[in-house]
Design a protein around this motif. Structure first.
Motif, PDB file in Angstrom:
ATOM      1  N   ASP A  84       6.860  10.618   6.912  1.00 54.25           N
ATOM      2  CA  ASP A  84       5.494  10.532   6.403  1.00 54.25           C
ATOM      3  C   ASP A  84       4.698   9.595   7.296  1.00 54.25           C
ATOM      4  N   ALA A 117       8.329   7.729   0.220  1.00 58.28           N
ATOM      5  CA  ALA A 117       7.903   7.857   1.621  1.00 58.28           C
ATOM      6  C   ALA A 117       9.093   7.724   2.561  1.00 58.28           C
ATOM      7  N   GLU A 153      -2.781   9.196   3.971  1.00 58.46           N
ATOM      8  CA  GLU A 153      -3.345   8.412   2.866  1.00 58.46           C
ATOM      9  C   GLU A 153      -2.856   6.967   2.914  1.00 58.46           C
ATOM     10  N   TRP A 154      -1.600   6.783   3.304  1.00 60.63           N
ATOM     11  CA  TRP A 154      -1.034   5.434   3.407  1.00 60.63           C
ATOM     12  C   TRP A 154      -1.781   4.626   4.463  1.00 60.63           C
ATOM     13  N   THR A 208       0.819  -1.224   0.000  1.00 59.01           N
ATOM     14  CA  THR A 208       0.000   0.000   0.000  1.00 59.01           C
ATOM     15  C   THR A 208       0.848   1.266   0.000  1.00 59.01           C
ATOM     16  N   ARG A 209       2.153   1.129  -0.083  1.00 60.23           N
ATOM     17  CA  ARG A 209       3.031   2.293   0.085  1.00 60.23           C
ATOM     18  C   ARG A 209       2.908   3.288  -1.061  1.00 60.23           C
ATOM     19  N   PRO A 210       3.158   4.542  -0.750  1.00 64.95           N
ATOM     20  CA  PRO A 210       3.196   5.568  -1.794  1.00 64.95           C
ATOM     21  C   PRO A 210       4.495   5.469  -2.599  1.00 64.95           C
ATOM     22  N   ILE A 254       0.751  12.362   2.957  1.00 66.00           N
ATOM     23  CA  ILE A 254       1.135  11.092   2.336  1.00 66.00           C
ATOM     24  C   ILE A 254       0.967   9.957   3.339  1.00 66.00           C
ATOM     25  N   ARG A 256      -5.183   3.665   3.085  1.00 68.01           N
ATOM     26  CA  ARG A 256      -5.101   2.537   2.140  1.00 68.01           C
ATOM     27  C   ARG A 256      -4.864   1.221   2.883  1.00 68.01           C
TER      28      ARG A 256
END
Length: 158
Positions: A118, A27, A143-144, A22-24, A140, A147
């Motif tokens: 992050d 990060a 959001e992580w 699920t990582r951006p 970020i 997710r």
């Protein structure tokens, strides 16, 4: 913030894999916890789930280990336990241009010389298992965690 009970090493590995999936794209993760709390185990599991092949060494003595990522760029795993002054980081060549993922153990020892987190993961021993608390340090990171909660059922507490 999100809390996760990790009853055994398999659960820690599963959290690392969930974070990887699920990582951006870019990060910074700060890993906090006492010695033996599971920081390196979590970092290894995350790196393995990102496809890192071969040995994943602890950076306890080297301070930084760099791993190429399949999609390009690198993941850097730092262990700053042996740093006595944050200025020592200047000699490691941490320019970070190619870094897509920073995994930093003992980040408080590099204050002022590291990118902002992050995501911060606080690991602690709890009986025979571990507790992992994930905190967003940026949009970020938030959001992580969202997710992660949706995709892997990690309970969000706030």
């Amino acid at each position: 913030m999100s809390d996760r009970w990790l009853p055994d090493a398999d659960a820690t590995d599963a959290l690392g894999a969930a974070l990887a999936h699920t990582r951006p794209a870019h990060a910074v993760v700060h890993l906090h916890g006492d010695l033996g709390a599971g920081k390196s185990t979590l970092a290894r599991a995350l790196l393995r789930a990102l496809g890192v092949q071969g040995a994943i060494r602890s950076p306890t003595y080297t301070l930084v280990e760099r791993y190429p990522l399949a999609e390009g760029g690198e993941a850097w795993h730092l262990d700053l336990y042996r740093i006595s002054d944050p200025g020592e980081l200047e000699f490691l060549g941490l320019d970070g241009a190619e870094v897509r993922l920073w995994l930093v153990e003992w980040p408080e020892r590099g204050t002022g010389h590291l990118p902002a987190a992050d995501l911060t993961v606080h690991m602690s021993m709890q009986g025979r298992g571990r507790q992992a608390r994930l905190e967003a340090g940026s949009g970020i990171g938030a959001e992580w965690i969202d997710r992660l909660t949706v995709a892997h059922g990690v309970a969000a507490d706030s």
